[in-house]
Design an enzyme around this catalytic site. Structure first.
Site, PDB file in Angstrom:
ATOM      1  N   GLU A  55      -4.313   8.176  -4.023  1.00  0.00           N
ATOM      2  CA  GLU A  55      -4.707   7.377  -2.857  1.00  0.00           C
ATOM      3  C   GLU A  55      -4.868   8.219  -1.601  1.00  0.00           C
ATOM      4  OE1 GLU A  55      -5.971   3.953  -3.434  1.00  0.00           O
ATOM      5  OE2 GLU A  55      -4.035   3.981  -4.434  1.00  0.00           O
TER       6      GLU A  55
ATOM      7  N   SER B  57      -7.803   1.078   3.458  1.00  0.00           N
ATOM      8  CA  SER B  57      -8.259   0.550   2.171  1.00  0.00           C
ATOM      9  C   SER B  57      -9.469  -0.346   2.360  1.00  0.00           C
ATOM     10  CB  SER B  57      -7.123  -0.271   1.551  1.00  0.00           C
ATOM     11  OG  SER B  57      -7.544  -0.878   0.356  1.00  0.00           O
TER      12      SER B  57
ATOM     13  N   ASP C  90      -8.077   8.328   0.264  1.00  0.00           N
ATOM     14  CA  ASP C  90      -8.547   7.241   1.134  1.00  0.00           C
ATOM     15  C   ASP C  90      -8.352   7.559   2.614  1.00  0.00           C
ATOM     16  OD1 ASP C  90      -9.619   5.602  -0.768  1.00  0.00           O
ATOM     17  OD2 ASP C  90      -7.926   4.223  -0.886  1.00  0.00           O
TER      18      ASP C  90
ATOM     19  N   ARG D 251       0.840  -1.197   0.000  1.00  0.00           N
ATOM     20  CA  ARG D 251       0.000   0.000   0.000  1.00  0.00           C
ATOM     21  C   ARG D 251       0.882   1.256   0.000  1.00  0.00           C
ATOM     22  NH1 ARG D 251      -5.145   1.750  -1.099  1.00  0.00           N
ATOM     23  NH2 ARG D 251      -6.100   2.898   0.608  1.00  0.00           N
TER      24      ARG D 251
ATOM     25  N   THR E 156      -9.783   0.421  -9.485  1.00  0.00           N
ATOM     26  CA  THR E 156      -8.806  -0.498  -8.952  1.00  0.00           C
ATOM     27  C   THR E 156      -8.893  -1.693  -9.856  1.00  0.00           C
ATOM     28  OG1 THR E 156      -9.158   0.379  -6.799  1.00  0.00           O
ATOM     29  CG2 THR E 156      -8.503  -1.931  -6.865  1.00  0.00           C
TER      30      THR E 156
ATOM     31  N   GLY F 274     -13.774  -1.459  -6.752  1.00  0.00           N
ATOM     32  CA  GLY F 274     -15.073  -0.891  -6.391  1.00  0.00           C
ATOM     33  C   GLY F 274     -15.062  -0.030  -5.150  1.00  0.00           C
ATOM     34  N   GLY F 275     -13.874   0.358  -4.667  1.00  0.00           N
ATOM     35  CA  GLY F 275     -13.834   1.216  -3.479  1.00  0.00           C
ATOM     36  C   GLY F 275     -14.545   0.544  -2.319  1.00  0.00           C
TER      37      GLY F 275
HETATM   38  O1  DON Z   1      -7.977   1.078  -1.359  1.00  0.00           O
HETATM   39  C1  DON Z   1      -9.153   1.361  -1.579  1.00  0.00           C
HETATM   40  O2  DON Z   1     -10.074   0.964  -0.903  1.00  0.00           O
HETATM   41  C2  DON Z   1      -9.506   2.245  -2.788  1.00  0.00           C
HETATM   42  N1  DON Z   1      -8.391   3.079  -3.135  1.00  0.00           N
HETATM   43  C3  DON Z   1      -9.910   1.350  -3.914  1.00  0.00           C
HETATM   44  C4  DON Z   1     -10.314   2.130  -5.135  1.00  0.00           C
HETATM   45  C5  DON Z   1     -11.152   1.368  -6.051  1.00  0.00           C
HETATM   46  O3  DON Z   1     -11.488   0.234  -5.846  1.00  0.00           O
HETATM   47  C6  DON Z   1     -11.586   2.131  -7.235  1.00  0.00           C
HETATM   48  N2  DON Z   1     -12.415   1.361  -8.037  1.00  0.00           N
HETATM   49  N3  DON Z   1     -13.060   0.884  -8.618  1.00  0.00           N
END
Ligand code: DON
Length: 563
Positions: free
Chosen positions: A409, A441, A412, A100, A370, A462-463
């Site tokens: 990032e 994350s 986040d 990360r 992602t 998908g965050g």
């Molecule tokens: O680490 C995380 O939770 C986010 N940065 C993930 C971002 C993400 O999945 C974007 N996507 N579709």
């Protein structure tokens, strides 16, 4: 795809700490399958994994080559300027690699607030200050050092090939690029590098090819101390960015203990902090099991099903917001959050009949792009890897002269307690910004293991919706007994406590009109977001079969490979 929507810990012991997790009896004989498999977010990643397996490489070799390839052919999320998590199953043991990003030394808690302590729009998303110190190159290097069987250079060769000779731009990729160009409105150098992309046409990246050649020749030294480091820092200086040569030299990726929890007759192996994913997924599965009588006879994706799952989800996201962050900086109460008595008590709070009041859901303890790929080799070793730039094409900043995109990032982190980030999730002290800290994350690369053999390799982008997407795929498979492809394709929905009483649906497959009406009658607000819920890449192994499924929501390719 743009998806907006454990005591002050012992210092993160990185490469020195945390031996392999012995998920079960380690004397189990090696598994010999007749097939390997890959599920990758694009055709190039799948092809490269296949080639490496056929050459005799193992799942980790294939994962490294695929990750570098996706940095070229899938620049919206595949990366060398971002970070991620790799979960490895090797010789019947689990290993979790944390690569990360970290906050640069000059970052500080209020860096995204103005003089009135209001969050400055887009500062954590667009441009140079949005980037954490990238971890991908160090992560892939550590994976190679520990498990690689083919030479490092050989694993970078396919990526260099696609950067030099080009790859064919996909329609949805072109669209994400167009959307970002519009949002950036000339604020970064993105157009200079990606403006020429055209759907269906070949796209070359000569500067990136040269960078990958340096990394092939010199390993991470080039990226963290050498020419690429210098180019990255020069880029930072052009745009008021914070990352310095010292930050790059100080960056560490490392092996952590994977999070292991029993579930049904299996073990769930998933991501520990600084991901919230493993804990949240284990809580969801544990809570659902405790309320199993409520689910009896409740049809898949019926309004009652959606309501029950939303009730579980809102409690899990309340805990996420309060307790989770980088364990090197905050005391993450992992044991307490997964404690059987705690989950028993939390399960009792669920109201099967009506929506629990959002305000009443307190953390329970006292006191957009992602990408993921899954790979299995014939020996039964597996890799579940999720890595990211955060949103599509990250911060929109390309390192001039090196040709790769930097992450955004930093979004986040919680810029201010209680103010939602781009995924609508809030955080508190546990996830405030501090120099060197890893931002929380939701990435959840996961495995299900039974009798010391991998049964499922799974993950998705998908965050904040990553966790609930994986949860739904697992329950579709094992509670509803759907075949893998159907379990991955089935309509998904999402609830995360806030916005209050909101159920998110996806354009790909909204809930039926009747179910929607029933949910509205119950008091939910329905929201169809402009992006689909995830891009799941999964492999399932039974005693007699290997199956792989790429999510039909995007351009992934899954292959079972007899070799
Ligand atoms: O680490 C995380 O939770 C986010 N940065 C993930 C971002 C993400 O999945 C974007 N996507 N579709």
């Amino acid at each position: 795809m743009f998806y907006p929507l454990v005591s002050t810990a012992v210092l993160f012991c990185l490469s020195i700490y945390c031996g392999p997790l012995q998920a079960a009896d380690t004397n189990t004989p090696k598994r010999h399958l007749t097939q390997g498999a890959v599920a990758s977010p694009d055709q190039y990643g799948a092809l490269v994994a296949e080639q490496i397996l056929r050459k005799g490489g193992n799942a980790v070799d294939a994962a490294i080559a695929t990750a570098f390839t996706l940095a070229v052919t899938y620049p919206e999320a595949g990366n060398i300027g971002g970070g991620g998590f790799m979960l490895v199953w090797f010789d019947s043991k689990a290993y979790f690699l944390d690569y990360r990003e970290t906050a640069p030394a000059a970052a500080h808690r209020d860096m995204f607030l103005d003089a009135d302590r209001q969050v400055i729009k887009n500062l954590s998303l667009i441009g140079h200050q949005a980037s954490g110190v990238p971890g991908t190159v160090m992560g892939l290097w550590l994976a190679h050092k520990k498990f690689g069987s083919l030479p490092w250079q050989e694993l970078l060769a396919p990526a260099i090939h696609y950067a030099e000779t080009g790859f064919i731009v996909a329609q949805n990729q072109y669209q994400y690029r167009a959307d970002l160009l519009q949002q950036l409105d000339g604020k970064t150098n993105f157009a200079r590098y990606f403006g020429a992309m055209k759907a269906g046409e070949n796209f070359k990246q000569p500067e990136l090819a040269a960078t990958l050649k340096r990394i092939a020749a010199k390993g991470p030294d080039d990226f963290y101390k050498g020419k690429t480091a210098e180019l990255l820092v020069a880029e930072m200086q052009r745009g008021n960015g914070l990352v310095t040569m010292q930050d790059l030299a100080a960056y560490r990726a490392g092996w952590r203990e994977a999070l292991v929890t029993p579930w049904q007759d299996k073990q769930l192996i998933s991501a520990p902090p600084p991901s919230s994913g493993g804990i949240a997924l284990a809580q969801l599965l544990g809570l659902k099991q405790r309320r199993s009588s409520d689910f009896n006879g409740v049809a898949h994706n019926s309004s009652q099903y959606v309501h029950l799952i939303a009730e579980l989800e809102k409690r899990v996201y309340a805990d996420r917001a309060e307790y989770l962050g980088d364990p090197a900086f905050v005391n993450v109460p992992v044991q307490s959050l997964l404690d059987s008595k705690y989950l028993d008590q939390r399960a009792k709070e669920i109201n099967p009949l009506a929506i629990s009041a959002t305000k009443a859901i307190q953390p329970g303890l006292e006191g957009y792009h992602t990408t993921h790929f899954s790979i299995l080799d014939k020996q039964g070793n597996a890799v579940s890897n999720t890595y990211t730039l955060n949103l599509d094409f990250g911060s929109g900043v390309v390192v001039q002269g090196a040709g790769f995109l930097l992450n955004n990032e930093m979004d986040d982190f919680s810029a201010k307690p209680g103010v939602p980030n781009v995924f609508g999730v809030v955080g508190n002290e546990a996830n405030s910004i501090a120099p060197g800290k890893r931002m929380l994350s939701s990435m959840t690369p996961s495995l299900l293991v039974k009798d010391n053999q991998v049964e499922l390799v799974v993950g998705t982008p998908g965050g904040s919706t990553i966790i609930t997407s994986i949860f739904q795929v697992i329950t579709n498979l094992f509670d509803f007994k759907m075949p893998l492809q159907q379990a991955v394709a089935a309509a998904r929905f999402h609830h995360q406590l806030l916005p209050k009483d909101q159920i998110s649906m996806e354009p790909y497959s909204p809930l039926s009109a009747e179910v929607q009406q029933q949910l509205i009658n119950k008091g939910y607000n329905l929201h169809t977001q402009g992006w689909n819920l995830g891009d799941v890449q999964a492999i399932q192994v039974t005693a007699t079969t290997v199956e792989a499924a790429a999510d039909p929501r995007s351009r992934g390719v899954a292959k079972v490979i007899a070799y």
